[in-house]
Design an enzyme around this catalytic site. Structure first.
Site, mmCIF file in Angstrom:
data_model
loop_
_atom_site.group_PDB
_atom_site.id
_atom_site.type_symbol
_atom_site.label_atom_id
_atom_site.label_comp_id
_atom_site.label_asym_id
_atom_site.label_seq_id
_atom_site.Cartn_x
_atom_site.Cartn_y
_atom_site.Cartn_z
ATOM 1 N N GLY A 9 0.812 -1.221 0.000
ATOM 2 C CA GLY A 9 0.000 0.000 0.000
ATOM 3 C C GLY A 9 0.837 1.258 0.000
ATOM 4 C CG ASN A 110 -0.273 3.590 18.115
ATOM 5 O OD1 ASN A 110 0.880 3.985 18.028
ATOM 6 N ND2 ASN A 110 -1.302 4.419 18.084
ATOM 7 C CG PHE A 111 4.152 -0.139 14.681
ATOM 8 C CD1 PHE A 111 5.129 -1.093 14.904
ATOM 9 C CD2 PHE A 111 2.983 -0.532 14.057
ATOM 10 C CE1 PHE A 111 4.956 -2.404 14.507
ATOM 11 C CE2 PHE A 111 2.783 -1.837 13.648
ATOM 12 C CZ PHE A 111 3.772 -2.787 13.876
ATOM 13 C CG HIS A 142 -8.469 7.843 15.096
ATOM 14 N ND1 HIS A 142 -8.867 7.349 16.311
ATOM 15 C CD2 HIS A 142 -7.177 7.505 14.941
ATOM 16 C CE1 HIS A 142 -7.847 6.724 16.873
ATOM 17 N NE2 HIS A 142 -6.809 6.806 16.060
ATOM 18 C CG HIS A 143 -8.219 10.201 9.902
ATOM 19 N ND1 HIS A 143 -8.770 9.344 8.975
ATOM 20 C CD2 HIS A 143 -7.196 9.527 10.501
ATOM 21 C CE1 HIS A 143 -8.097 8.201 9.004
ATOM 22 N NE2 HIS A 143 -7.144 8.283 9.914
ATOM 23 C CE LYS A 146 -9.048 4.071 13.634
ATOM 24 N NZ LYS A 146 -8.088 3.289 12.830
#
Length: 253
Positions: A9, A110-111, A142-143, A146
């Site tokens: 992606g 989540n990184f 969130h935006h 999402k």
């Protein structure tokens, strides 16, 4: 020779950031995309198998619908897999587990280092604060683009609280209250989901008792924080044996 990192992606918002971070830290082998496009100068591959064959590790922040196909392809090519996709189901989880029997896989909602420290603290607070006295609620925003709710990070926070309390989140979760719900039950872990604008990610965990409230909040201001963490995880993962890992393994938490 520099580690070759492929991006599934690569033309998406996260894919572009991942490509930039990978090129800065290692060698960007290229990526896949539905549009057939990507960052200037990056090689484009027709599918995940072709990308995996030219990569030492693949970073995947695509979509839950690709999880099973990607798990199969990366296991067959024996390519380590950094998975940041959220919203997948139990069958997808089984596919991830199966792949992890053949290749090293690090899967995380989540990184970001800060969020993973919040998860650690959430579990500790869940263990110390009695569920009968401290009501746990999680609010996330969130935006507007999402597609899954609550967010994977919010659910991870809830699972951390539940683990601290010695219960399964599925048994105590209450998401999106509406109408005449009656009084709150002891031990519930509540979720409220907000969507709007271009908010990168905001999460707040609250423990509220009759006489005090304890809150943990994390705000992400730039998606690059997730991309940087994922690339660092990829560099670490390549040297690990087959298995399923989380950020707590990478960060030694």
């Amino acid at each position: 020779m520099s580690l070759r990192i492929g991006i599934a992606g690569i033309s998406g918002r996260m894919g572009i950031y991942l490509a930039q971070e990978a090129a800065a830290a290692a060698t960007l082998s290229g990526g896949t995309s539905r549009s057939g496009a990507g960052p200037a100068g990056a090689a484009h591959f027709p599918d995940i198998v072709a990308l995996a064959r030219e990569s030492d590790v693949v970073i995947d922040f695509t979509h839950a619908s690709t999880v099973r196909a990607h798990a199969k392809a990366l296991a067959e090519t024996e390519t380590p897999w950094v998975l940041g996709t959220t919203g997948y189901d139990v069958e997808d989880e089984a596919a991830i587990q199966a792949a992890a029997g053949i290749i090293p896989v690090i899967a995380a909602p989540n990184f970001c280092t800060g969020v993973n420290l919040v998860l650690l603290l959430a579990k500790k607070l869940g263990a110390v604060l009695p569920a009968s006295q401290y009501d746990a609620e999680i609010v996330e925003m969130h935006h507007r683009q999402k597609v899954d709710a609550p967010s994977g990070t919010a659910l991870a926070i809830g699972r951390a609280v539940a683990a601290g309390r010695g219960v399964e989140l599925a048994d105590v979760i209450v998401s999106g209250r509406d109408g005449h719900t009656g009084p709150r039950k002891d031990g519930e872990i509540g979720f409220a989901t907000l969507r709007g604008g271009q908010v990168v990610g905001s999460h707040t965990l609250m423990f509220t008792a009759g006489d005090e409230q304890i809150s943990l909040t994390h705000h992400a201001f730039d998606r690059r924080v997730f991309a940087s963490g994922a690339v660092r995880a990829a560099l670490w993962l390549h040297a690990q044996p087959a298995g399923l890992y989380g950020m707590k393994d990478f960060l030694k938490l």
